[in-house]
Enzyme design. Structure first.
Site, PDB file in Angstrom:
ATOM      1  N   ASP A  33       0.843  -1.202   0.000  1.00  0.00           N
ATOM      2  CA  ASP A  33       0.000   0.000   0.000  1.00  0.00           C
ATOM      3  C   ASP A  33       0.875   1.248   0.000  1.00  0.00           C
ATOM      4  O   ASP A  33       1.959   1.256   0.592  1.00  0.00           O
ATOM      5  CB  ASP A  33      -0.888  -0.034   1.262  1.00  0.00           C
ATOM      6  CG  ASP A  33      -2.090   0.871   1.145  1.00  0.00           C
ATOM      7  OD1 ASP A  33      -2.280   1.503   0.088  1.00  0.00           O
ATOM      8  OD2 ASP A  33      -2.852   0.953   2.133  1.00  0.00           O
ATOM      9  N   GLY A  34       0.383   2.306  -0.656  1.00  0.00           N
ATOM     10  CA  GLY A  34       1.066   3.601  -0.582  1.00  0.00           C
ATOM     11  C   GLY A  34       1.689   4.079  -1.882  1.00  0.00           C
ATOM     12  O   GLY A  34       2.398   5.094  -1.880  1.00  0.00           O
ATOM     13  N   ASN A  35       1.413   3.400  -2.992  1.00  0.00           N
ATOM     14  CA  ASN A  35       1.973   3.847  -4.278  1.00  0.00           C
ATOM     15  C   ASN A  35       1.494   5.254  -4.627  1.00  0.00           C
ATOM     16  O   ASN A  35       2.277   6.092  -5.090  1.00  0.00           O
ATOM     17  CB  ASN A  35       1.538   2.928  -5.423  1.00  0.00           C
ATOM     18  CG  ASN A  35       2.092   1.528  -5.302  1.00  0.00           C
ATOM     19  OD1 ASN A  35       2.982   1.285  -4.506  1.00  0.00           O
ATOM     20  ND2 ASN A  35       1.555   0.611  -6.090  1.00  0.00           N
ATOM     21  N   ARG A  46       0.076   9.286 -10.394  1.00  0.00           N
ATOM     22  CA  ARG A  46      -0.092   8.022  -9.647  1.00  0.00           C
ATOM     23  C   ARG A  46       0.564   6.854 -10.367  1.00  0.00           C
ATOM     24  O   ARG A  46       1.124   5.949  -9.741  1.00  0.00           O
ATOM     25  CB  ARG A  46      -1.593   7.696  -9.471  1.00  0.00           C
ATOM     26  CG  ARG A  46      -2.295   8.525  -8.445  1.00  0.00           C
ATOM     27  CD  ARG A  46      -3.769   8.106  -8.363  1.00  0.00           C
ATOM     28  NE  ARG A  46      -3.924   6.798  -7.725  1.00  0.00           N
ATOM     29  CZ  ARG A  46      -3.900   6.592  -6.410  1.00  0.00           C
ATOM     30  NH1 ARG A  46      -3.752   7.607  -5.589  1.00  0.00           N
ATOM     31  NH2 ARG A  46      -4.051   5.385  -5.917  1.00  0.00           N
ATOM     32  N   SER A  78      -7.183  -6.081  -5.978  1.00  0.00           N
ATOM     33  CA  SER A  78      -8.327  -6.672  -5.282  1.00  0.00           C
ATOM     34  C   SER A  78      -9.569  -6.600  -6.164  1.00  0.00           C
ATOM     35  O   SER A  78      -9.610  -5.837  -7.139  1.00  0.00           O
ATOM     36  CB  SER A  78      -8.591  -5.938  -3.968  1.00  0.00           C
ATOM     37  OG  SER A  78      -9.279  -4.738  -4.225  1.00  0.00           O
ATOM     38  N   ASN A  81     -10.666  -3.171  -6.516  1.00  0.00           N
ATOM     39  CA  ASN A  81      -9.855  -2.202  -7.262  1.00  0.00           C
ATOM     40  C   ASN A  81     -10.444  -1.827  -8.626  1.00  0.00           C
ATOM     41  O   ASN A  81     -10.049  -0.820  -9.220  1.00  0.00           O
ATOM     42  CB  ASN A  81      -8.405  -2.686  -7.451  1.00  0.00           C
ATOM     43  CG  ASN A  81      -7.570  -2.591  -6.188  1.00  0.00           C
ATOM     44  OD1 ASN A  81      -6.619  -3.341  -6.001  1.00  0.00           O
ATOM     45  ND2 ASN A  81      -7.910  -1.663  -5.289  1.00  0.00           N
ATOM     46  N   GLU A 212       0.868 -13.670  12.426  1.00  0.00           N
ATOM     47  CA  GLU A 212       1.363 -12.472  13.114  1.00  0.00           C
ATOM     48  C   GLU A 212       1.230 -11.298  12.141  1.00  0.00           C
ATOM     49  O   GLU A 212       1.176 -11.497  10.914  1.00  0.00           O
ATOM     50  CB  GLU A 212       2.837 -12.653  13.486  1.00  0.00           C
ATOM     51  CG  GLU A 212       3.094 -13.783  14.475  1.00  0.00           C
ATOM     52  CD  GLU A 212       2.639 -13.428  15.890  1.00  0.00           C
ATOM     53  OE1 GLU A 212       2.787 -12.265  16.302  1.00  0.00           O
ATOM     54  OE2 GLU A 212       2.137 -14.328  16.583  1.00  0.00           O
TER      55      GLU A 212
HETATM   56  C1  FPP Z   1      -1.608   0.422  -3.376  1.00  0.00           C
HETATM   57  O1  FPP Z   1      -1.298   1.722  -3.688  1.00  0.00           O
HETATM   58  C2  FPP Z   1      -1.183  -0.480  -4.402  1.00  0.00           C
HETATM   59  C3  FPP Z   1      -1.966  -1.223  -5.228  1.00  0.00           C
HETATM   60  C4  FPP Z   1      -3.133  -0.748  -5.972  1.00  0.00           C
HETATM   61  C5  FPP Z   1      -1.615  -2.619  -5.372  1.00  0.00           C
HETATM   62  C6  FPP Z   1      -0.162  -2.890  -5.643  1.00  0.00           C
HETATM   63  C7  FPP Z   1       0.208  -2.737  -7.064  1.00  0.00           C
HETATM   64  C8  FPP Z   1       1.477  -2.692  -7.486  1.00  0.00           C
HETATM   65  C9  FPP Z   1       2.640  -2.816  -6.572  1.00  0.00           C
HETATM   66  C10 FPP Z   1       1.769  -2.520  -8.931  1.00  0.00           C
HETATM   67  C11 FPP Z   1       1.335  -3.680  -9.790  1.00  0.00           C
HETATM   68  C12 FPP Z   1       1.780  -5.001  -9.256  1.00  0.00           C
HETATM   69  C13 FPP Z   1       2.215  -6.018 -10.041  1.00  0.00           C
HETATM   70  C14 FPP Z   1       2.556  -7.332  -9.416  1.00  0.00           C
HETATM   71  C15 FPP Z   1       2.407  -5.875 -11.490  1.00  0.00           C
HETATM   72  P1  FPP Z   1      -2.445   2.800  -3.625  1.00  0.00           P
HETATM   73  O2  FPP Z   1      -2.693   3.264  -5.024  1.00  0.00           O
HETATM   74  O3  FPP Z   1      -3.656   2.274  -2.920  1.00  0.00           O
HETATM   75  O4  FPP Z   1      -1.723   3.893  -2.771  1.00  0.00           O
HETATM   76  P2  FPP Z   1      -2.391   5.053  -1.921  1.00  0.00           P
HETATM   77  O5  FPP Z   1      -3.183   4.393  -0.823  1.00  0.00           O
HETATM   78  O6  FPP Z   1      -1.212   5.819  -1.412  1.00  0.00           O
HETATM   79  O7  FPP Z   1      -3.238   5.862  -2.857  1.00  0.00           O
END
Ligand code: FPP
Length: 245
Positions: A33-35, A46, A78, A81, A212
């Site tokens: 989480d946190g991209n 983003r 998910s 998503n 855990e």
């Molecule tokens: C959460 O960030 C991340 C996701 C939506 C899932 C993870 C996806 C990746 C790491 C990229 C694709 C993965 C693969 C395996 C190709 P967020 O957008 O919810 O961050 P925020 O809460 O800061 O907005």
């Protein structure tokens, strides 16, 4: 006996885990989480956060092999998503295509066995084809199992597992576990979530029964091998009692 660590593990793999100090987890799940916040902090789109997120995935998959983990489950997309804006969903799907294409050879040479959690067949036909090719190419690998959750929701998984169990006879803990997407994987030992959020978000609800938890404020693109190692060290120092004392 329910709650007994040996029988709990027997339900899934037949291999008892020895609880106590100094143990490496066998199966770690990560809620990445946190991209978006990583990108926002840098005033980047983003999509850049997700792109850097994939680099973090690559590092952590390599680290899991180096640390000798038996299984790593990653929450990549998910079933909720899909509610994100269309262009973001399309960016994530594009990154998934690139990731499979670019890393499949590395999975083969590093003995990584790919597994998918969730209903991946609802993804675009070319992605389904790519996934099935990657599953076939890595199915004989005996190193780390990399389980990527795609179009995954734990409640949906449980409904599917309960229906499959009922179709095969009685619904029992063992028959549900045997029909989960994680069937054949070691029991889940540790759940990590990045970015300061502390919830499961419909990820591996059944499997996390005795897991855990380890939380960090680090945003996913900044999560690397050193911090992963700290989480594993922390786990190794915990005493797990599985409801006993
Ligand atoms: C959460 O960030 C991340 C996701 C939506 C899932 C993870 C996806 C990746 C790491 C990229 C694709 C993965 C693969 C395996 C190709 P967020 O957008 O919810 O961050 P925020 O809460 O800061 O907005």
């Amino acid at each position: 006996m329910i709650g007994d660590p040996a029988s709990l593990d027997d339900v899934i793999t037949g291999e008892p885990v020895v609880p106590g100090e100094g143990h490496m987890p066998r199966h770690v799940a990560i809620i990445m989480d946190g991209n978006g916040r990583w990108a926002k902090k840098r005033m980047l789109p983003r999509a850049m956060g997700h792109k850097r997120g994939v680099e973090a995935v690559r590092n952590i998959v390599r680290a899991a092999g180096d640390f000798g983990l038996k299984a790593l489950s990653l929450y990549a997309f998910s079933s909720e998503n899909w509610k994100r804006p269309e262009d973001e969903v399309s960016d994530l799907m594009g990154l998934l295509r690139q990731y499979i294409q670019s890393d499949i050879a590395e999975f083969e040479s590093n003995d990584v066995c790919l597994k998918i959690l969730g209903n991946y067949k609802a993804l675009a036909p070319d992605i389904v084809e790519m996934i099935e090719d990657a599953l076939a190419r890595t199915s004989g690998n005996k190193g780390t199992i990399l389980a990527v959750a795609l179009n995954y929701g734990s409640q949906d998984e449980l409904v599917r597992a309960a229906n499959a169990a009922a179709a095969g006879g009685a619904i029992t803990e063992a028959s549900i576990a045997a029909n989960l997407d994680t069937a054949g994987m070691p029991p889940l030992d540790l759940v990590i979530r990045t970015s300061g959020e502390q919830r499961l978000s419909n990820f591996l609800l059944w499997q996390a029964a005795y897991a855990e938890f380890w939380f960090t404020d680090t945003l996913w693109p900044d999560f690397g091998k050193d911090e992963f190692g700290k989480a594993l060290d922390d786990f190794a120092g915990r005493e797990r009692r599985y409801g006993g004392r």
